[in-house]
Design a protein around this motif. Structure first.
Motif, PDB file in Angstrom:
ATOM      1  N   THR A 108      26.658  51.198 -30.163  1.00  0.00           N
ATOM      2  CA  THR A 108      26.255  51.635 -31.704  1.00  0.00           C
ATOM      3  C   THR A 108      26.636  50.521 -32.400  1.00  0.00           C
ATOM      4  O   THR A 108      26.242  50.510 -33.708  1.00  0.00           O
ATOM      5  CB  THR A 108      27.016  53.037 -31.840  1.00  0.00           C
ATOM      6  N   ARG A 131      15.181  48.253 -26.644  1.00  0.00           N
ATOM      7  CA  ARG A 131      15.252  49.738 -27.110  1.00  0.00           C
ATOM      8  C   ARG A 131      14.425  50.403 -26.131  1.00  0.00           C
ATOM      9  O   ARG A 131      14.524  51.801 -25.876  1.00  0.00           O
ATOM     10  CB  ARG A 131      14.596  50.018 -28.393  1.00  0.00           C
ATOM     11  N   GLU A 154      22.383  54.245 -29.385  1.00  0.00           N
ATOM     12  CA  GLU A 154      21.563  54.084 -30.696  1.00  0.00           C
ATOM     13  C   GLU A 154      22.089  52.696 -31.116  1.00  0.00           C
ATOM     14  O   GLU A 154      22.920  52.590 -31.869  1.00  0.00           O
ATOM     15  CB  GLU A 154      21.900  54.978 -31.439  1.00  0.00           C
ATOM     16  N   LEU A 157      23.656  51.271 -34.696  1.00  0.00           N
ATOM     17  CA  LEU A 157      23.597  52.343 -35.719  1.00  0.00           C
ATOM     18  C   LEU A 157      24.855  52.055 -36.879  1.00  0.00           C
ATOM     19  O   LEU A 157      24.774  52.255 -38.064  1.00  0.00           O
ATOM     20  CB  LEU A 157      23.763  53.365 -34.843  1.00  0.00           C
TER      21      LEU A 157
END
Length: 261
Positions: A108, A131, A154, A157
């Protein structure tokens, strides 16, 4: 009975070959959690290798620099760095003052952002899988782990849209095939990608080559649960590299930087 006899010989052999005093070994053993002791009994080689990596206190590491670190304490999530370990990394980074950092494993971006916030003059390179990574089409020969984290990540993030993001360079690649020269000049490394032995060795050796052997290395998840990391670090210690563990954390360190003038 045979298992315990074999384990006893392994303990003696591990201590003798590690140059670690027996009292130091026993103190580290006494600090093991029950769950780690059980894991260690199932993998005694990893247990003994782990215990022969010496421990050091954070205060001994940073000396008189007394760094003041900025650390956010988010709600813990699987795969994230615990706050006490984040504080350790931030304090070390402030004491070392690197200008170019390379992080293996963005997730993240919590640690990425942590380093950027505490090193206001530094550029932070961070690498994570693309990704659109798909295990079914993976052609790299190195074996991965942490599949549940790969699927749930993610990437970036935490630092997305923040001011710190201006000094963070995100790379999307598998480090088994990534050109580490994209982070030229880096001499502070946080290695927290795939924790298999093959990946930890490959990532560590590539970082070593990038800095010409003169750098500050931090490995996450140096614990009995991650036998591949422990095995690699034990091998590096046997080659003369003075790797240590930070007391109370799963962080391991090696400083081969030239002393500051």
């Amino acid at each position: 009975m045979c298992f315990y006899v074999h384990a006893g010989y392994a303990v003696v052999s591990a201590v003798e070959s590690s140059r670690v005093p027996l009292t130091t070994f026993l103190k580290a053993f006494a600090r093991l959690r029950l769950v780690d002791l059980i894991r260690g009994l199932l993998n005694p080689r990893a247990l003994f290798s782990f215990l022969t990596i010496p421990e050091i206190k954070l205060t001994d590491l940073v000396g008189n620099s007394a760094p003041t670190a900025s650390v956010q304490v988010p709600q813990y999530a699987d795969g994230a760095l615990p706050p006490e370990q984040a504080l350790t990394i931030a304090a070390i980074a402030i004491a070392i003052e690197p200008r170019i950092v390379l992080e293996i494993g963005t997730f993240t971006g919590y640690t990425t952002n942590l380093l950027a916030e505490n090193l206001p003059e530094a550029v932070i390179h961070t690498v994570d899988l693309p990704r659109d990574y798909c295990a079914a089409s993976d052609t790299n020969v190195l074996r991965k782990d942490d599949w549940h984290l790969i699927e749930s990540r993610e990437v970036g993030l935490t630092f997305g849209g923040r001011e710190t993001g201006r000094r963070i360079i995100q790379h999307f690649s598998d480090t088994a095939s990534w050109d580490f020269r994209n982070a030229a000049g880096a001499n502070f490394f946080f290695i927290d990608g795939s924790h298999t032995y093959d990946y930890c060795r490959s990532d560590s050796e590539q970082c070593f080559e990038l800095c010409g052997g003169k750098g500050f290395f931090v490995w996450h998840d140096c614990d009995i649960q991650h036998a591949g990391v422990v095995r690699l670090l034990s091998e590096w210690r046997k080659s003369g590299r003075e790797i240590v563990r930070v007391l109370g954390t799963s962080l391991a360190l090696w400083n081969s930087l030239a002393p500051k003038a």
